[in-house]
Design a protein around this motif. Structure first.
Motif, PDB file in Angstrom:
ATOM      1  N   LEU A  63       0.823  -1.202   0.000  1.00 50.09           N
ATOM      2  CA  LEU A  63       0.000   0.000   0.000  1.00 50.09           C
ATOM      3  C   LEU A  63       0.861   1.257   0.000  1.00 50.09           C
ATOM      4  N   VAL A  64       1.893   1.279   0.822  1.00 46.22           N
ATOM      5  CA  VAL A  64       2.779   2.443   0.892  1.00 46.22           C
ATOM      6  C   VAL A  64       3.441   2.676  -0.462  1.00 46.22           C
ATOM      7  N   THR A  65       3.936   1.619  -1.075  1.00 45.17           N
ATOM      8  CA  THR A  65       4.604   1.752  -2.374  1.00 45.17           C
ATOM      9  C   THR A  65       3.635   2.249  -3.435  1.00 45.17           C
ATOM     10  N   TYR A  66       2.447   1.696  -3.467  1.00 43.10           N
ATOM     11  CA  TYR A  66       1.447   2.104  -4.450  1.00 43.10           C
ATOM     12  C   TYR A  66       1.139   3.597  -4.350  1.00 43.10           C
ATOM     13  N   LEU A  67       0.875   4.068  -3.136  1.00 46.99           N
ATOM     14  CA  LEU A  67       0.546   5.478  -2.947  1.00 46.99           C
ATOM     15  C   LEU A  67       1.755   6.374  -3.203  1.00 46.99           C
ATOM     16  N   ALA A  68       2.951   5.901  -2.835  1.00 49.54           N
ATOM     17  CA  ALA A  68       4.167   6.692  -3.032  1.00 49.54           C
ATOM     18  C   ALA A  68       4.479   6.875  -4.513  1.00 49.54           C
ATOM     19  N   ILE A  69       4.248   5.865  -5.304  1.00 49.83           N
ATOM     20  CA  ILE A  69       4.479   5.977  -6.749  1.00 49.83           C
ATOM     21  C   ILE A  69       3.612   7.092  -7.321  1.00 49.83           C
ATOM     22  N   HIS A  70       2.348   7.122  -6.924  1.00 52.50           N
ATOM     23  CA  HIS A  70       1.468   8.205  -7.377  1.00 52.50           C
ATOM     24  C   HIS A  70       1.980   9.558  -6.909  1.00 52.50           C
ATOM     25  N   ARG A  71       2.347   9.645  -5.651  1.00 47.60           N
ATOM     26  CA  ARG A  71       2.807  10.932  -5.108  1.00 47.60           C
ATOM     27  C   ARG A  71       4.049  11.425  -5.847  1.00 47.60           C
ATOM     28  N   ALA A  72       4.864  10.493  -6.300  1.00 42.54           N
ATOM     29  CA  ALA A  72       6.084  10.870  -7.029  1.00 42.54           C
ATOM     30  C   ALA A  72       5.794  11.230  -8.484  1.00 42.54           C
ATOM     31  N   GLY A  73       4.539  11.139  -8.898  1.00 39.15           N
ATOM     32  CA  GLY A  73       4.192  11.474 -10.277  1.00 39.15           C
ATOM     33  C   GLY A  73       4.464  10.351 -11.257  1.00 39.15           C
ATOM     34  N   ALA A  74       4.636   9.131 -10.748  1.00 43.06           N
ATOM     35  CA  ALA A  74       4.900   7.970 -11.601  1.00 43.06           C
ATOM     36  C   ALA A  74       3.630   7.143 -11.754  1.00 43.06           C
ATOM     37  N   ILE A  75       3.735   6.074 -12.524  1.00 39.84           N
ATOM     38  CA  ILE A  75       2.592   5.203 -12.812  1.00 39.84           C
ATOM     39  C   ILE A  75       2.803   3.876 -12.101  1.00 39.84           C
ATOM     40  N   ALA A  76       1.828   3.466 -11.291  1.00 41.81           N
ATOM     41  CA  ALA A  76       1.938   2.237 -10.510  1.00 41.81           C
ATOM     42  C   ALA A  76       1.532   1.032 -11.351  1.00 41.81           C
ATOM     43  N   VAL A  77       2.389   0.017 -11.339  1.00 44.36           N
ATOM     44  CA  VAL A  77       2.111  -1.235 -12.054  1.00 44.36           C
ATOM     45  C   VAL A  77       2.245  -2.378 -11.046  1.00 44.36           C
ATOM     46  N   PRO A  78       1.193  -2.661 -10.278  1.00 47.15           N
ATOM     47  CA  PRO A  78       1.280  -3.699  -9.239  1.00 47.15           C
ATOM     48  C   PRO A  78       1.154  -5.092  -9.824  1.00 47.15           C
ATOM     49  N   LEU A  79       1.978  -6.017  -9.327  1.00 46.94           N
ATOM     50  CA  LEU A  79       1.908  -7.423  -9.719  1.00 46.94           C
ATOM     51  C   LEU A  79       1.698  -8.286  -8.480  1.00 46.94           C
ATOM     52  N   ASP A  80       1.242  -9.515  -8.692  1.00 46.59           N
ATOM     53  CA  ASP A  80       1.082 -10.452  -7.586  1.00 46.59           C
ATOM     54  C   ASP A  80       2.427 -10.681  -6.908  1.00 46.59           C
ATOM     55  N   LYS A  81       2.379 -10.943  -5.613  1.00 47.34           N
ATOM     56  CA  LYS A  81       3.614 -11.126  -4.854  1.00 47.34           C
ATOM     57  C   LYS A  81       4.427 -12.319  -5.337  1.00 47.34           C
ATOM     58  N   ASP A  82       3.779 -13.273  -5.987  1.00 50.42           N
ATOM     59  CA  ASP A  82       4.469 -14.456  -6.484  1.00 50.42           C
ATOM     60  C   ASP A  82       4.775 -14.385  -7.976  1.00 50.42           C
ATOM     61  N   ALA A  83       4.633 -13.221  -8.576  1.00 51.77           N
ATOM     62  CA  ALA A  83       4.913 -13.086 -10.006  1.00 51.77           C
ATOM     63  C   ALA A  83       6.360 -13.486 -10.285  1.00 51.77           C
ATOM     64  N   PRO A  84       6.585 -14.366 -11.256  1.00 56.72           N
ATOM     65  CA  PRO A  84       7.955 -14.814 -11.534  1.00 56.72           C
ATOM     66  C   PRO A  84       8.796 -13.685 -12.116  1.00 56.72           C
ATOM     67  N   PRO A  85      10.113 -13.706 -11.891  1.00 54.63           N
ATOM     68  CA  PRO A  85      10.999 -12.653 -12.408  1.00 54.63           C
ATOM     69  C   PRO A  85      10.868 -12.451 -13.914  1.00 54.63           C
ATOM     70  N   ARG A  86      10.633 -13.525 -14.658  1.00 55.15           N
ATOM     71  CA  ARG A  86      10.496 -13.397 -16.115  1.00 55.15           C
ATOM     72  C   ARG A  86       9.313 -12.507 -16.480  1.00 55.15           C
ATOM     73  N   ARG A  87       8.198 -12.660 -15.772  1.00 58.11           N
ATOM     74  CA  ARG A  87       7.022 -11.819 -16.038  1.00 58.11           C
ATOM     75  C   ARG A  87       7.318 -10.376 -15.652  1.00 58.11           C
ATOM     76  N   PHE A  88       7.996 -10.194 -14.530  1.00 59.40           N
ATOM     77  CA  PHE A  88       8.389  -8.858 -14.081  1.00 59.40           C
ATOM     78  C   PHE A  88       9.180  -8.146 -15.174  1.00 59.40           C
ATOM     79  N   ARG A  89      10.205  -8.829 -15.671  1.00 57.56           N
ATOM     80  CA  ARG A  89      11.088  -8.216 -16.678  1.00 57.56           C
ATOM     81  C   ARG A  89      10.352  -7.943 -17.983  1.00 57.56           C
ATOM     82  N   ALA A  90       9.466  -8.864 -18.368  1.00 60.74           N
ATOM     83  CA  ALA A  90       8.734  -8.682 -19.622  1.00 60.74           C
ATOM     84  C   ALA A  90       7.836  -7.451 -19.567  1.00 60.74           C
TER      85      ALA A  90
END
Length: 460
Positions: A63-90
């Motif tokens: 939650l903190v990261t999600y809100l902080a990304i917005h506050r920083a003027g960036a775009i939040a792209v949340p993934l499941d906690k178990d998302a594999p590194p390959r999906r993250f990188r893609a």
């Protein structure tokens, strides 16, 4: 227009010591949450205008990261906690070449039950409209304590953060519903205005396994919302009987459409009914019988796929594949999905209607209706079902039961018992896979551990 993060700042001044977010392990007041968000936003100051892909196994960190990304003027792209590194990188690679409009808040990836996962671009305007819709239609208040049982990386749970923070209410975050004791400990929280969002799979689990225990909280539960997948009429009626004074909402929403309509079925129990449009949304039925949505909650586009965007979003209207109708009271009712319809000898069958009828039979806890090849009709219906170990119904009993509820061409010709039917985090049937021997691996689409429904139910 204020953003969610600006409401957080306001509430940190107004209610600095009020609990903003609670988990079984920790809690933060509004002052502490705002401070944590500001500190994290400083570390993200160089990411303005960029997509930030992230995940976290700890709900408060998420939650903190999600809100902080917005506050920083960036775009939040949340993934499941178990998302594999390959999906993250893609996803990072895909979004690195994207240019986002100034008002862009999120890119939320769908679960991909009917195709590959899609990145849905959401604006701050849509987030605020979703918040306003839920506050107006479901009565969020400053003293609401909202229990979130699902992953915040998916819209169904994430969307409950918006009205809660706007109202200066309290979030209680759980790591899913695998631990029923943790859920009931959350219900023990000292509040007379508890609320929660439960997918139909979770509601069925509570009705079957913990009905008496749930009933003890009848005077504490202000409202329960369900969505993401349909809830069977039998489960609706059971929940109404257990919680006669609790508002019970069936909501029509998706990542692409936002929060569109809701219906309190504890007033009148109507299967498949999702009610009237909320203040910032509208709907109508197309000539094909599908649902089209309009209003401020709609997505902006699909990331990296302008052609797919043009197919479903044009003329300020988002055209869904959901089949429905509007009843005489102006309420939207869901029938099923256009792409789920099975052709049996020229007859059109919504598998969800068959599944809802089967689930009304004692002993069946989950099922999926599929099509299999047939030498005469081209295809035939098959019902895969999960049964209670102590009460396995005979297939002839199932067929006779279905014949009392459905037209003859909708009664499956084949039946097979299985030990598991795959579902996503949102409780939707994964019709690409159907039955499987156990949970998926890789973390991208973990099935819910509990029985649920398919898409769409019998209306009335």
């Amino acid at each position: 227009m204020k953003t969610i993060e600006e409401y957080l700042c306001l509430n940190a001044d107004r209610y600095p010591e009020k609990p903003a977010v609670i988990t079984p392990e920790e809690q933060l007041t509004y002052r502490e949450l705002h401070q944590a968000v500001c500190e994290k936003a400083e570390a993200l100051s160089d990411r303005k205008g960029q997509a930030v892909v992230f995940a976290s196994s700890r709900p408060i960190d998420f939650l903190v990261t999600y809100l902080a990304i917005h506050r920083a003027g960036a775009i939040a792209v949340p993934l499941d906690k178990d998302a594999p590194p390959r999906r993250f990188r893609a996803i990072e690679e895909q979004l690195s070449t994207e240019t986002f409009a100034h008002d862009t808040a999120d890119v939320l990836y769908t679960t991909g039950t009917t195709g590959r996962p899609k990145g849905v671009v959401i604006s701050h305007k849509a987030i605020m409209a979703d918040a306003a819709n839920l506050i107006a239609a479901q009565g969020y208040r400053h003293d609401t304590v909202f229990i979130v049982c699902g992953p915040l990386s998916h819209f169904g749970s994430l969307s409950k953060v918006f009205p809660t923070i706007v109202c200066g209410a309290t979030l209680y975050l759980l790591q899913g519903m695998t631990d029923l004791n943790a859920f009931f400990r959350a219900l023990d929280y000292p509040s007379r205005r508890l609320a929660t969002f439960l997918v139909p799979a979770n509601i069925r689990m509570l009705v079957l396994l913990a009905a008496k225990r749930l009933q003890r909280y009848a005077d504490k539960l202000d409202f329960i919302e369900t969505g993401a997948a349909p809830i069977a009429p039998d489960d609706m009626r059971s929940l109404c009987a257990l919680l006669p004074r609790t508002r019970l909402y069936n909501t029509y929403a998706s990542t692409e459409t936002g929060i569109i309509a809701t219906f309190d079925y504890n007033d009148t129990c109507i299967g498949g009914c999702v009610g009237h449009a909320m203040p910032h949304s509208r709907f109508f039925i197309t000539d094909k019988g599908t649902i089209a949505c309009q209003g401020a909650t709609l997505m902006t586009r699909y990331a990296g796929d302008p052609e797919l965007t043009r197919q479903i979003l044009h003329d300020d209207t988002l055209f869904t594949a959901d089949l429905g109708h509007i009843d005489e009271e102006g309420r939207l009712c869901i029938i099923g999905r256009e792409d789920d319809i099975i052709n049996i000898g020229g007859y059109k069958v919504a598998p969800t209607e068959v599944e809802a009828a089967a689930l009304a039979l004692p002993g069946i806890v989950d099922c999926i209706c599929t099509a299999v090849p047939h030498p005469v009709t081209g295809s035939a219906l098959k019902l895969l079902f999960v049964a209670e170990p102590s009460s396995v119904p005979d297939t002839k009993v199932i067929a006779r039961h279905l014949a009392t509820l459905l037209e003859a061409y909708k009664v499956p010709a084949l039946y097979e018992q299985t030990d598991h039917i795959r579902r996503t985090f949102n409780g939707k049937l994964d019709r690409k896979v159907g039955a499987s021997p156990g949970p998926s691996k890789g973390g991208e689409e973990e099935p819910t551990p509990n029985p649920s429904r398919g898409r769409g139910v019998i209306c009335k």
